[in-house]
Design a protein around this motif. Structure first.
Motif, PDB file in Angstrom:
ATOM      1  N   MET A   1       0.852  -1.174   0.000  1.00  0.00           N
ATOM      2  CA  MET A   1       0.000   0.000   0.000  1.00  0.00           C
ATOM      3  C   MET A   1       0.899   1.239   0.000  1.00  0.00           C
ATOM      4  SD  MET A   1      -3.169   0.866   2.592  1.00  0.00           S
ATOM      5  CE  MET A   1      -4.072  -0.640   2.323  1.00  0.00           C
ATOM      6  N   ASN A   2       0.568   2.230  -0.788  1.00  0.00           N
ATOM      7  CA  ASN A   2       1.401   3.424  -0.840  1.00  0.00           C
ATOM      8  C   ASN A   2       1.088   4.370   0.336  1.00  0.00           C
ATOM      9  OD1 ASN A   2      -0.717   5.212  -1.510  1.00  0.00           O
ATOM     10  ND2 ASN A   2      -0.464   4.815  -3.676  1.00  0.00           N
ATOM     11  N   GLU A   4       0.035   7.465   0.504  1.00  0.00           N
ATOM     12  CA  GLU A   4      -1.225   8.226   0.452  1.00  0.00           C
ATOM     13  C   GLU A   4      -2.420   7.374   0.864  1.00  0.00           C
ATOM     14  OE1 GLU A   4      -1.443  11.485   0.235  1.00  0.00           O
ATOM     15  OE2 GLU A   4       0.741  11.402   0.152  1.00  0.00           O
ATOM     16  N   LYS A   5      -2.442   6.129   0.428  1.00  0.00           N
ATOM     17  CA  LYS A   5      -3.528   5.227   0.824  1.00  0.00           C
ATOM     18  C   LYS A   5      -3.473   4.949   2.320  1.00  0.00           C
ATOM     19  CE  LYS A   5      -4.325   2.882  -3.541  1.00  0.00           C
ATOM     20  NZ  LYS A   5      -4.325   1.599  -4.239  1.00  0.00           N
ATOM     21  N   LEU A   6      -2.271   4.764   2.846  1.00  0.00           N
ATOM     22  CA  LEU A   6      -2.121   4.542   4.287  1.00  0.00           C
ATOM     23  C   LEU A   6      -2.604   5.751   5.082  1.00  0.00           C
ATOM     24  CD1 LEU A   6       1.332   2.747   4.534  1.00  0.00           C
ATOM     25  CD2 LEU A   6      -0.890   1.791   5.160  1.00  0.00           C
ATOM     26  N   LYS A   7      -2.245   6.941   4.611  1.00  0.00           N
ATOM     27  CA  LYS A   7      -2.678   8.162   5.308  1.00  0.00           C
ATOM     28  C   LYS A   7      -4.195   8.315   5.267  1.00  0.00           C
ATOM     29  CE  LYS A   7       1.568  10.827   4.914  1.00  0.00           C
ATOM     30  NZ  LYS A   7       2.243  12.011   4.351  1.00  0.00           N
ATOM     31  N   HIS A   8      -4.786   7.981   4.139  1.00  0.00           N
ATOM     32  CA  HIS A   8      -6.242   8.041   4.021  1.00  0.00           C
ATOM     33  C   HIS A   8      -6.897   7.043   4.985  1.00  0.00           C
ATOM     34  CE1 HIS A   8     -10.175   8.586   2.250  1.00  0.00           C
ATOM     35  NE2 HIS A   8     -10.263   7.278   2.110  1.00  0.00           N
ATOM     36  N   HIS A   9      -6.365   5.842   5.008  1.00  0.00           N
ATOM     37  CA  HIS A   9      -6.885   4.812   5.903  1.00  0.00           C
ATOM     38  C   HIS A   9      -6.692   5.240   7.365  1.00  0.00           C
ATOM     39  CE1 HIS A   9      -8.293   0.911   7.058  1.00  0.00           C
ATOM     40  NE2 HIS A   9      -7.166   0.587   7.641  1.00  0.00           N
ATOM     41  N   THR A  11      -6.620   8.286   8.559  1.00  0.00           N
ATOM     42  CA  THR A  11      -7.626   9.310   8.859  1.00  0.00           C
ATOM     43  C   THR A  11      -8.982   8.677   9.138  1.00  0.00           C
ATOM     44  OG1 THR A  11      -6.476  10.919   7.491  1.00  0.00           O
ATOM     45  CG2 THR A  11      -8.786  11.371   7.960  1.00  0.00           C
ATOM     46  N   HIS A  12      -9.332   7.692   8.332  1.00  0.00           N
ATOM     47  CA  HIS A  12     -10.600   6.977   8.526  1.00  0.00           C
ATOM     48  C   HIS A  12     -10.635   6.303   9.902  1.00  0.00           C
ATOM     49  CE1 HIS A  12     -14.075   4.493   7.667  1.00  0.00           C
ATOM     50  NE2 HIS A  12     -13.374   3.431   7.983  1.00  0.00           N
TER      51      HIS A  12
END
Length: 66
Positions: A1-2, A4-9, A11-12
């Motif tokens: 997982m990159n 940006e995806k980790l940061k989005h996850h 935040t969720h």
């Protein structure tokens, strides 16, 4: 997982954790809920916190490797 995806996850998960905190506080203040219900949510909150810590560690490692 990159990253940006980790940061989005992340935040969720942090949003879910914040909401659980609010729900647990409300449930404890009203006194209308049993310990079983509250403890279930507290376990879920702890699980979320563990996931948050893991993702933060992953992000840190990925950022250092770039």
């Amino acid at each position: 997982m990159n990253i940006e995806k980790l940061k989005h996850h992340l935040t969720h998960l942090e949003d879910k954790h914040w909401k659980l905190n609010k729900d647990i506080d409300l449930m404890e203040r009203t006194g209308k809920y049993g310990d079983t219900d509250i403890n279930h949510l507290k376990k879920e909150r702890l699980h979320l916190k563990d996931e948050i810590v893991k993702i933060k560690e992953q992000i840190t490692l990925l950022e250092k490797s770039v």
